[in-house]
Design a protein around this motif. Structure first.
Motif, mmCIF file in Angstrom:
data_model
loop_
_atom_site.group_PDB
_atom_site.id
_atom_site.type_symbol
_atom_site.label_atom_id
_atom_site.label_comp_id
_atom_site.label_asym_id
_atom_site.label_seq_id
_atom_site.Cartn_x
_atom_site.Cartn_y
_atom_site.Cartn_z
ATOM 1 N N ARG A 1 0.837 -1.200 0.000
ATOM 2 C CA ARG A 1 0.000 0.000 0.000
ATOM 3 C C ARG A 1 0.874 1.254 0.000
ATOM 4 O O ARG A 1 2.087 1.182 0.241
ATOM 5 C CB ARG A 1 -0.939 -0.019 1.198
ATOM 6 C CG ARG A 1 -1.974 -1.138 1.114
ATOM 7 C CD ARG A 1 -2.941 -1.110 2.258
ATOM 8 N NE ARG A 1 -3.835 0.054 2.169
ATOM 9 C CZ ARG A 1 -4.622 0.446 3.161
ATOM 10 N NH1 ARG A 1 -4.617 -0.201 4.311
ATOM 11 N NH2 ARG A 1 -5.406 1.498 3.010
ATOM 12 N N SER B 1 -1.129 8.057 -0.446
ATOM 13 C CA SER B 1 -1.656 8.840 -1.566
ATOM 14 C C SER B 1 -1.481 10.336 -1.369
ATOM 15 O O SER B 1 -1.351 11.077 -2.344
ATOM 16 C CB SER B 1 -3.138 8.528 -1.763
ATOM 17 O OG SER B 1 -3.344 7.168 -1.975
ATOM 18 N N VAL C 1 -6.055 1.350 -5.782
ATOM 19 C CA VAL C 1 -6.684 1.349 -4.455
ATOM 20 C C VAL C 1 -7.639 0.164 -4.270
ATOM 21 O O VAL C 1 -7.557 -0.536 -3.251
ATOM 22 C CB VAL C 1 -7.382 2.695 -4.179
ATOM 23 C CG1 VAL C 1 -8.382 2.565 -3.033
ATOM 24 C CG2 VAL C 1 -6.341 3.753 -3.821
ATOM 25 N N ASN D 1 -6.589 -2.652 -1.539
ATOM 26 C CA ASN D 1 -7.435 -2.801 -0.359
ATOM 27 C C ASN D 1 -8.021 -4.205 -0.271
ATOM 28 O O ASN D 1 -8.146 -4.756 0.828
ATOM 29 C CB ASN D 1 -8.543 -1.747 -0.366
ATOM 30 C CG ASN D 1 -8.086 -0.419 0.189
ATOM 31 O OD1 ASN D 1 -8.151 -0.169 1.384
ATOM 32 N ND2 ASN D 1 -7.578 0.451 -0.672
ATOM 33 N N LEU E 1 -12.240 4.408 0.665
ATOM 34 C CA LEU E 1 -11.334 4.639 -0.456
ATOM 35 C C LEU E 1 -11.756 3.834 -1.676
ATOM 36 O O LEU E 1 -11.683 4.310 -2.818
ATOM 37 C CB LEU E 1 -9.902 4.297 -0.047
ATOM 38 C CG LEU E 1 -9.383 4.989 1.213
ATOM 39 C CD1 LEU E 1 -7.914 4.690 1.426
ATOM 40 C CD2 LEU E 1 -9.614 6.494 1.145
ATOM 41 N N SER F 1 0.870 3.431 3.276
ATOM 42 C CA SER F 1 -0.303 4.223 3.657
ATOM 43 C C SER F 1 -0.440 4.321 5.166
ATOM 44 O O SER F 1 -0.317 3.316 5.885
ATOM 45 C CB SER F 1 -1.557 3.580 3.064
ATOM 46 O OG SER F 1 -2.717 4.189 3.569
#
Length: 301
Positions: A106, A109, A136, A140, A164, A261
């Motif tokens: 991840r 952003s 994304v 995820n 997201l 992230s």
């Protein structure tokens, strides 16, 4: 180009958030609601706006999309493979790996959007928004899957609750259908996006934690090596394989070298995993971010 100057504004906001949280009355009790505001409202609006703002031309962007998906899938595969590697198998707890694997693939952003704008202006911003839009949902899903499997959570429900995924899916659909944000609302949405980046970076700094990193050192080294060394190298190879142009290569390399992230911690804690440990990994990844971005944009590029 001096990349330290490009990276300084974003990482100075992270440092500011850390200092404000640690040394002023604006402590974690203040920043936890800010994290929730950014994660559930401000950042989804920013993602939606970034994707919808400029029509996506699938033909010219197809090579970049393919490169982003290939390098992302490689990162996911490397993260999932860690418990099966002979030298690491007996040192990695399956449950700890389920919560920490997401750190390997991840990306932050907030830093990506701010960096792309300074590297390549509006065109760079649109290119990285395309990468974010297609990555994304994939990332995820890959992050939620092992935690749902080990923690007996409902996989589909966790995905449908992810803001997201909802924002990027809606943004891609709206873009492909030719829909736009009404002109009356555009200035307000732009200001929400600017607030999302600034508050998101400061909230990432406020959440920095180092204390838990002494646990699970083999797993920590493995996931951070994937995120900050192997991912940029894979992206460089994919860019050459698909013959991306200079602009696309720059954006792909920056995208692959981003710190992980900050919402990794939010997701792990919400699903009942070792939140402090994942927060420590996010912290160290943020610290390593300038090094991996300098490697990608300076050496590999």
């Amino acid at each position: 180009m001096v990349y330290a100057q490009i990276l300084f504004p974003d990482f100075s906001l992270i440092l500011l958030g850390y200092l404000v949280c640690r040394f002023t009355p604006l402590n974690r009790s203040v920043w936890q609601p800010v994290e929730a505001l950014v994660y559930y409202l401000l950042f989804p609006v920013l993602l939606f706006q970034s994707i919808v703002k400029t029509p996506i031309e699938l033909g010219p962007a197809s090579a970049l999309i393919a490169a982003g998906l290939l390098s992302g899938l490689a990162g996911i595969a490397m993260a999932y493979a860690l418990p099966y590697l002979p030298g690491l198998r007996r040192h990695i707890d399956a449950r700890e790996h389920a919560g920490a694997a997401q750190v390997a693939f991840r990306f932050n952003s907030f830093i990506g959007l701010a960096l792309a704008d300074r590297l390549a202006g509006p065109q760079g911003l649109q290119l990285i928004a395309v990468l974010i839009g297609v990555s994304v949902p994939l990332f995820n899903v890959a992050a939620v899957w092992p935690m749902a499997r080990h923690g007996e959570h409902h996989f589909a429900r966790e995905l449908l609750r992810n803001p997201l995924i909802l924002a990027t899916g809606a943004g891609l659909c709206a873009n492909l259908l030719g829909l736009h944000i009404p002109e009356l609302l555009a200035p307000s949405v732009t200001r929400v996006g600017a607030a999302a980046i600034a508050l998101g970076l400061m909230a990432a700094g406020a959440g920095l934690q180092f204390g838990s990193l002494k646990d699970n050192r083999p797993l920590s080294v493995a996931v951070l090596s994937i995120r900050h060394l192997l991912q940029p190298l894979v992206a460089w190879g994919v860019a050459r394989l698909l013959a991306l142009d200079a602009m696309q290569t720059t954006v792909l390399l920056a995208f692959a070298a981003l710190p992980t992230s900050s919402s990794c911690y939010v997701l792990a804690a919400r699903m009942g995993y070792n939140g402090p440990y994942v927060a420590g990994l996010v912290t160290l990844s943020t610290v390593l971010g300038p090094a991996s971005l300098s490697l990608a944009l300076g050496v590999l590029r």
